[in-house]
Write an enzyme that holds these catalytic residues in place. Structure first.
Site, PDB file in Angstrom:
ATOM      1  CB  SER A 244      -1.434  65.420 -55.236  1.00 55.45           C
ATOM      2  OG  SER A 244      -1.402  64.143 -55.798  1.00 55.45           O
TER       3      SER A 244
ATOM      4  CE1 TYR B 159       2.077  67.057 -58.820  1.00 54.23           C
ATOM      5  CE2 TYR B 159       1.312  64.843 -58.270  1.00 54.23           C
ATOM      6  CZ  TYR B 159       1.052  66.183 -58.513  1.00 54.23           C
ATOM      7  OH  TYR B 159      -0.257  66.650 -58.430  1.00 54.23           O
TER       8      TYR B 159
ATOM      9  CE  LYS C 151       0.823  69.410 -56.482  1.00 54.03           C
ATOM     10  NZ  LYS C 151       0.191  70.691 -56.777  1.00 54.03           N
TER      11      LYS C 151
END
Ligand SMILES: NC(=O)c1ccc[n+]([C@@H]2O[C@H](COP(=O)([O-])OP(=O)(O)OC[C@H]3O[C@@H](n4cnc5c(N)ncnc54)[C@H](O)[C@@H]3O)[C@@H](O)[C@H]2O)c1
Length: 330
Positions: A116, A140, A144
């Site tokens: 991402s 988050y 990643k």
């Protein structure tokens, strides 16, 4: 020989699944349907289970021969990740560890991974190339980045080659109208805007009016999910043909402000839905635009559906046909 598609019942995974099958690849989906939809998998075999369950994974890898893995399965709500960092590390990093362990045990040596733009944090430049510093601002994005680093070390130790695709804002829907975006809760701008156009939401809120952008709203890089699907197919081919690991941004290289998306949605739908002003959200950078030159040059990627009109028209078609989303809620 088949490809294991983890998270193939989700938004991006289901579109990529369709693209792989269109190219003659046999696929098997693994999904716990926590956020995905059975309907989005169509007639492809679905192994219903959780990547956190090591015994289940062992059974899956013992009873099939996989040539490679596509890994879309993750928890991916930025705000939720700040509230529940342990859950995010467990579902994203922990499950990916299980998956890589099973791949290692069974000699599966290729993985295409959904990364991402969140790995970059709040970059100072636009467009962002892949070698920009990574400085995630939420759990988050941290997970990643950690998963990318884990795959880097697994390649060195076990020879598992990987391609990590850093998507910017995935958007749009299947060109044939069969698949679309149905997240619950929905946090992405385009489905929210289209739900407002359908009268399912009272209004669309624009968070922040005073960013240093031409119209004061945030600028993001929207990439059509069909263009993402093409990139996944190209990445998989590269790995299966013995090509090198790599990290690639996937974006359109064109920013669209929130207000421009709202205006385009009004034109495409013909509905003048209400728009409200809201405060800035913490951690929202003013501008996020990808440089995708590397994917074009090295993978031969040729995105062709990522203009705002096509994104909104395909998404609108799906939302009109599925105002409540997929019929199967599991
Ligand atoms: N949608 C975007 O704009 C975007 C942008 C950048 C990166 N990504 C990444 O792309 C991937 C796909 O995103 P999406 O929007 O399609 O998400 P999604 O939630 O629609 O799909 C994820 C799928 O994974 C499944 N899943 C989650 N945890 C699982 C587990 N432990 N075991 C088995 N299945 C599990 C869910 O049920 C769901 O079907 C994610 O990794 C996400 O972080 C998405």
């Amino acid at each position: 020989m088949a490809i294991l598609v983890c998270g193939g019942a989700g938004y991006v995974g289901s579109h990529c699944l369709k693209e792989l099958e269109r190219n003659g690849v046999e696929c098997i989906v693994l999904d716990n349907l926590s956020r995905g939809h059975r309907e989005a998998v169509g007639t492809t075999p679905l192994l219903l289970g959780d990547l956190g369950d090591e015994a289940f994974l062992e059974e899956v890898f013992s009873s099939h021969t996989f040539e490679g893995v596509m890994h879309f399965a993750a928890s991916s709500l930025v705000g939720e990740s700040v509230q529940k960092p342990l859950d995010y590390y467990e579902n994203n990093l922990g499950c990916t560890m299980n998956l890589l362990k099973a791949m290692h045990r069974h000699g599966v040596s290729s993985i295409v991974f959904s990364s991402s733009a969140a790995v970059y944090g709040e970059p100072e430049i636009a467009p962002i190339p892949e070698d920009s510093p990574c400085s995630p601002t939420n759990p988050y994005g941290e997970t990643k980045l950690a998963m990318e680093r884990l795959m880097h070390w697994c390649e060195k130790a076990y020879g598992i080659r990987y391609i990590s695709l850093r998507y910017f804002n995935a958007a749009g829907a299947d060109l044939q109208g069969f698949l679309g975006e149905d997240h619950n809760p929905e946090t992405h701008l385009i489905p929210l805007v289209l739900q407002a156009a359908l009268g399912l939401r009272e209004a669309v809120t624009v968070f922040g009016q005073d960013y240093p952008t031409p119209d004061g709203s945030c600028i993001r890089d929207y990439i059509h999910v069909q263009d993402l699907a093409q990139a996944h197919w190209l990445a998989l081919k590269r790995l299966l043909e013995g090509g090198e690991s790599g990290i690639f941004n996937l974006g359109s290289q064109h920013g669209m402000s929130v207000l421009e998306i709202v205006e385009t949605a009004k034109q495409v739908t013909g509905v003048d839905f209400p728009v409200k002003a809201g405060p800035r959200r913490p951690g929202d950078p003013a501008v996020l635009i990808a440089s995708s030159e590397k994917a074009k040059k090295e993978l031969g990627w040729n995105p062709c559906y990522s203009d705002p009109q096509t994104i909104l028209a395909t998404a609108w078609r799906w939302h009109q046909a599925h105002p409540q989303g997929y019929q199967t809620k599991k």
